[in-house]
Motif scaffolding. Sequence first.
Motif, short mmCIF file in Angstrom:
data_model
loop_
_atom_site.label_atom_id
_atom_site.label_comp_id
_atom_site.label_asym_id
_atom_site.label_seq_id
_atom_site.Cartn_x
_atom_site.Cartn_y
_atom_site.Cartn_z
N ALA A 70 0.81 -1.22 0.00
CA ALA A 70 0.00 0.00 0.00
C ALA A 70 0.85 1.27 0.00
N LEU A 71 1.94 1.28 0.77
CA LEU A 71 2.77 2.48 0.91
C LEU A 71 4.03 2.43 0.06
N GLY A 72 4.37 1.26 -0.43
CA GLY A 72 5.58 1.09 -1.22
C GLY A 72 6.64 0.35 -0.41
N GLU A 73 7.33 -0.53 -1.08
CA GLU A 73 8.35 -1.32 -0.41
C GLU A 73 9.41 -0.41 0.20
N GLY A 74 9.78 -0.69 1.44
CA GLY A 74 10.75 0.12 2.15
C GLY A 74 10.19 1.48 2.55
N PHE A 75 8.88 1.55 2.66
CA PHE A 75 8.18 2.83 2.92
C PHE A 75 8.76 3.58 4.10
N GLU A 76 9.18 2.87 5.13
CA GLU A 76 9.65 3.53 6.35
C GLU A 76 10.98 4.24 6.17
N ASP A 77 11.66 3.99 5.05
CA ASP A 77 12.94 4.65 4.79
C ASP A 77 12.78 5.98 4.06
N GLY A 78 11.62 6.23 3.50
CA GLY A 78 11.41 7.45 2.72
C GLY A 78 11.02 8.63 3.59
N PRO A 79 11.44 9.83 3.20
CA PRO A 79 11.13 11.02 3.99
C PRO A 79 9.63 11.30 4.08
N GLU A 80 8.87 10.89 3.08
CA GLU A 80 7.43 11.14 3.11
C GLU A 80 6.72 10.26 4.14
N HIS A 81 7.42 9.24 4.62
CA HIS A 81 6.84 8.35 5.63
C HIS A 81 7.72 8.29 6.89
N ALA A 82 8.32 9.42 7.24
CA ALA A 82 9.17 9.47 8.44
C ALA A 82 8.38 9.07 9.68
N TRP A 83 7.09 9.37 9.67
CA TRP A 83 6.22 8.99 10.79
C TRP A 83 6.22 7.48 10.99
N ALA A 84 6.32 6.71 9.90
CA ALA A 84 6.33 5.25 9.98
C ALA A 84 7.61 4.77 10.67
N ALA A 85 8.73 5.35 10.32
CA ALA A 85 10.00 4.97 10.94
C ALA A 85 9.97 5.26 12.43
N GLU A 86 9.36 6.38 12.82
CA GLU A 86 9.25 6.72 14.24
C GLU A 86 8.42 5.69 15.00
N ILE A 87 7.31 5.27 14.41
CA ILE A 87 6.47 4.26 15.06
C ILE A 87 7.22 2.94 15.18
N LEU A 88 7.88 2.52 14.11
CA LEU A 88 8.58 1.24 14.13
C LEU A 88 9.75 1.24 15.10
N ALA A 89 10.32 2.40 15.37
CA ALA A 89 11.44 2.50 16.31
C ALA A 89 10.96 2.73 17.74
N GLY A 90 9.67 2.89 17.92
CA GLY A 90 9.11 3.23 19.23
C GLY A 90 9.06 2.06 20.19
N PRO A 91 8.43 2.31 21.33
CA PRO A 91 8.33 1.27 22.36
C PRO A 91 7.28 0.21 22.01
N GLY A 92 7.33 -0.86 22.74
CA GLY A 92 6.35 -1.93 22.57
C GLY A 92 6.89 -3.06 21.72
N THR A 93 6.07 -4.06 21.55
CA THR A 93 6.46 -5.21 20.74
C THR A 93 6.37 -4.85 19.26
N GLY A 94 7.05 -5.63 18.44
CA GLY A 94 6.97 -5.42 17.00
C GLY A 94 5.54 -5.52 16.50
N ASP A 95 4.79 -6.47 17.02
CA ASP A 95 3.41 -6.65 16.60
C ASP A 95 2.55 -5.45 17.00
N ALA A 96 2.76 -4.92 18.21
CA ALA A 96 2.01 -3.74 18.64
C ALA A 96 2.38 -2.53 17.79
N ARG A 97 3.65 -2.40 17.46
CA ARG A 97 4.07 -1.26 16.65
C ARG A 97 3.49 -1.33 15.24
#
Length: 118
Positions: A70-97
Motif C-alpha cells: 500500500a505504501l511502497g516497499e521500504g516505505f519507512e525509509d522514505g522522507p514522506e513516511h518518516a512517521w512510519a519509521a518513528e512508530i517502528l522505532a518506538g516502544p512496545g512489541t513489534g506486533d504492537a508497533r
Amino acid sequence: MIRNAQMDALAEAAFEHYLVAHLRRHFAGPLEGCGEASLRALVRRALRRAAAYGVSSRAGLCRYVDLSVALGEGFEDGPEHAWAAEILAGPGTGDARVEELAGEAVRRLADRVLRPEE
C-alpha cells in the motif's frame, strides 16, 4: 519422519503462498502485471524487514506486507513516511508497533481523502 526444521520450512512456504494469494485478492489493481516470482520476492523481502522490527505474529507479518504494498516497499525509509519509521522505532512489541503503524496509515489516508490538498 519429518523433522522440526522441515515442518518449519513447510509452514513458512505455506504462509508465503497464503500471502501471495492474499495480496492478489486485496491489491489486484496495484499488482496487476506483477509476476508470481516478483510478488514472491517482494513478500520475502517484506517478511525479512518485518522480522527485523520484531514482528512475529502471522497477523502482524501480514499487516506489514500489506503496508509494503500500500505504501511502497521500504516505505519507512522514505522522507514522506518518516512517521512510519518513528512508530517502528518506538516502544512496545513489534506486533504492537505494526498495529499502531497500520492505524496511523489508515488515519493519514482518510485525512488525504477527506481533506485533499488544494
